[in-house]
Design an enzyme around this catalytic site. Structure first.
Site, PDB file in Angstrom:
ATOM      1  N   GLY A  55       0.797  -1.211   0.000  1.00 27.34           N
ATOM      2  CA  GLY A  55       0.000   0.000   0.000  1.00 27.34           C
ATOM      3  C   GLY A  55       0.829   1.259   0.000  1.00 27.34           C
ATOM      4  O   GLY A  55       2.021   1.255   0.327  1.00 27.34           O
ATOM      5  N   GLY A  57       1.607   5.134   1.492  1.00 24.62           N
ATOM      6  CA  GLY A  57       1.732   5.625   2.853  1.00 24.62           C
ATOM      7  C   GLY A  57       3.007   5.221   3.551  1.00 24.62           C
ATOM      8  O   GLY A  57       3.257   5.645   4.669  1.00 24.62           O
ATOM      9  N   HIS A  58       3.831   4.388   2.869  1.00 21.78           N
ATOM     10  CA  HIS A  58       5.081   3.914   3.467  1.00 21.78           C
ATOM     11  C   HIS A  58       6.312   4.580   2.843  1.00 21.78           C
ATOM     12  O   HIS A  58       7.429   4.095   3.011  1.00 21.78           O
ATOM     13  CB  HIS A  58       5.201   2.403   3.293  1.00 21.78           C
ATOM     14  CG  HIS A  58       4.118   1.627   3.958  1.00 21.78           C
ATOM     15  ND1 HIS A  58       3.893   1.682   5.312  1.00 21.78           N
ATOM     16  CD2 HIS A  58       3.186   0.781   3.453  1.00 21.78           C
ATOM     17  CE1 HIS A  58       2.874   0.897   5.619  1.00 21.78           C
ATOM     18  NE2 HIS A  58       2.420   0.339   4.507  1.00 21.78           N
ATOM     19  N   ASP A 111      -2.224  -8.685   0.549  1.00 18.72           N
ATOM     20  CA  ASP A 111      -1.117  -8.854  -0.392  1.00 18.72           C
ATOM     21  C   ASP A 111      -1.006 -10.305  -0.839  1.00 18.72           C
ATOM     22  O   ASP A 111      -0.769 -10.583  -2.025  1.00 18.72           O
ATOM     23  CB  ASP A 111       0.197  -8.402   0.253  1.00 18.72           C
ATOM     24  CG  ASP A 111       0.269  -6.908   0.457  1.00 18.72           C
ATOM     25  OD1 ASP A 111      -0.080  -6.174  -0.479  1.00 18.72           O
ATOM     26  OD2 ASP A 111       0.654  -6.478   1.553  1.00 18.72           O
ATOM     27  N   HIS A 221       1.303  -0.566  10.317  1.00 22.95           N
ATOM     28  CA  HIS A 221       0.009   0.048   9.991  1.00 22.95           C
ATOM     29  C   HIS A 221      -0.744   0.479  11.239  1.00 22.95           C
ATOM     30  O   HIS A 221      -1.919   0.824  11.164  1.00 22.95           O
ATOM     31  CB  HIS A 221      -0.863  -0.929   9.205  1.00 22.95           C
ATOM     32  CG  HIS A 221      -0.215  -1.474   7.984  1.00 22.95           C
ATOM     33  ND1 HIS A 221       0.216  -2.776   7.888  1.00 22.95           N
ATOM     34  CD2 HIS A 221       0.108  -0.880   6.809  1.00 22.95           C
ATOM     35  CE1 HIS A 221       0.759  -2.972   6.701  1.00 22.95           C
ATOM     36  NE2 HIS A 221       0.716  -1.842   6.041  1.00 22.95           N
TER      37      HIS A 221
END
Length: 334
Positions: A55, A57-58, A111, A221
């Protein structure tokens, strides 16, 4: 929680557009699929293709590691969400050079499902052999007798680096898979959270922590850790993180490690170096040699406060992989 965005729903796509425009010599999209990113550089025939991802945001993970000696492609999901099969499949077809493709990602159910579907489709539609290695470096997310259940966090950087080096050296797909698994087996991580992040769509904190609290063992997360408690000095926090890591990692005096102190998004570099100072002291006291050090934001959680510590135990083979040059927009090693 304030954000520099336009339409929150379009934040990921606008980030990708900005990234591609900023680094066109490193990265491009596959056709019109904005979520399918590949290297802009020519790659060698019969080179194993390396896909990492997850995703958004990392950042700088994962798209910041597209480049020579690292990843050939990255599918981008929504924030903290797996990419769907379509961009994974598009990238697989684009980067295949006849030697097969390896998928590398953290051990999360979304994933596993979506990369698995893409692998099946690559075989059916294009006769491309795909192999998978899931990263499981988070020591507190499952006990030692259930390693396959552990989460992948910042230690994934070491696994991706090793696999990318092996592929760049011209190793076969089986050989790259073996090295990636070896790197994963040799890596342990644990984190601490100090403050939550917020998704652009909600503006709400991802979890609750009082001003005086920290959370030991927090996931990347915001998954629950071991416990919440009063914030303590950095040295005390490092002592606890390292106690868990070293108890889980079979390592002896005189052996060498690569160390990553990874910021989660908003922790100042000053504090990361203070944390690293304590890590280095513990390793020195135990006669463990720091061969390479990485300190900074390598795999973040938007603006989350806190950090993680990762160790990779090195032998000659993994040392070669860690030393191998890499040239990416957000990571260069000569």
């Amino acid at each position: 929680m304030k954000k520099l965005v336009n339409n929150p729903i379009k934040a990921v796509d606008e980030m990708i557009e900005g990234y591609v425009k900023a680094y066109p010599n490193y990265i491009k999209t596959v056709g019109e699929n904005l979520r399918a990113l590949v290297t802009a550089k020519e790659t060698k025939e019969n080179k194993v293709g390396v896909i990492i991802g997850g995703g958004a945001g990392h950042e700088p993970g994962f798209m910041g590691y597209i480049g020579t000696g690292f990843a050939d492609g990255v599918p981008v999901g929504n924030i903290f969400a797996s990419p769907p099969p379509d961009p994974i499949l598009d990238i697989t077809k684009e980067i295949d050079k006849g030697a097969g493709v390896i998928y590398l990602y953290g051990n999360y159910q979304g994933d596993i499902m979506n990369f698995g579907m893409a692998a099946d489709l690559a075989d059916l539609e294009a006769d491309i052999r795909v192999e998978t290695v899931r990263v499981t470096d988070d020591v507190v997310s499952a006990p030692k007798d259930r390693l396959e259940e552990r989460r992948g966090i910042a230690g994934s950087f070491f696994v991706y680096k090793a696999a990318g080096a092996a592929a760049d050296l011209g190793y076969s797909l089986d050989h790259v898979v073996r090295i990636a698994n070896k790197a994963n087996d040799s890596t342990r991580s644990m984190g601490v959270g100090l403050s939550p992040c917020s998704l652009p769509q909600t503006g709400e904190p991802s979890f609750e922590l009082a001003d005086h609290e920290m959370e030991i063992g927090l996931g990347v997360h915001g998954e629950p850790g071991l416990y919440k408690g009063e914030i303590r000095p950095a040295e005390s926090i490092v002592n606890e993180l390292m106690e868990h890591i070293l108890a889980d990692m079979p390592i002896s005096r005189g052996e060498k490690v690569a160390v990553l102190v990874n910021g989660l998004g908003s922790t100042p570099q000053m504090e990361l170096y203070i944390m690293f100072r304590s890590v280095a002291k513990i390793l020195e006291d135990q006669g463990i040699i720091i061969y390479r050090s990485y300190v900074g934001n390598y795999l973040t959680s938007l603006e989350m406060g806190g950090c993680s510590v990762s160790l990779m135990k090195l032998d000659d083979e993994l040392t070669t992989m860690i030393d191998h040059p890499a040239d990416c927009a957000m990571f260069v090693q000569k």
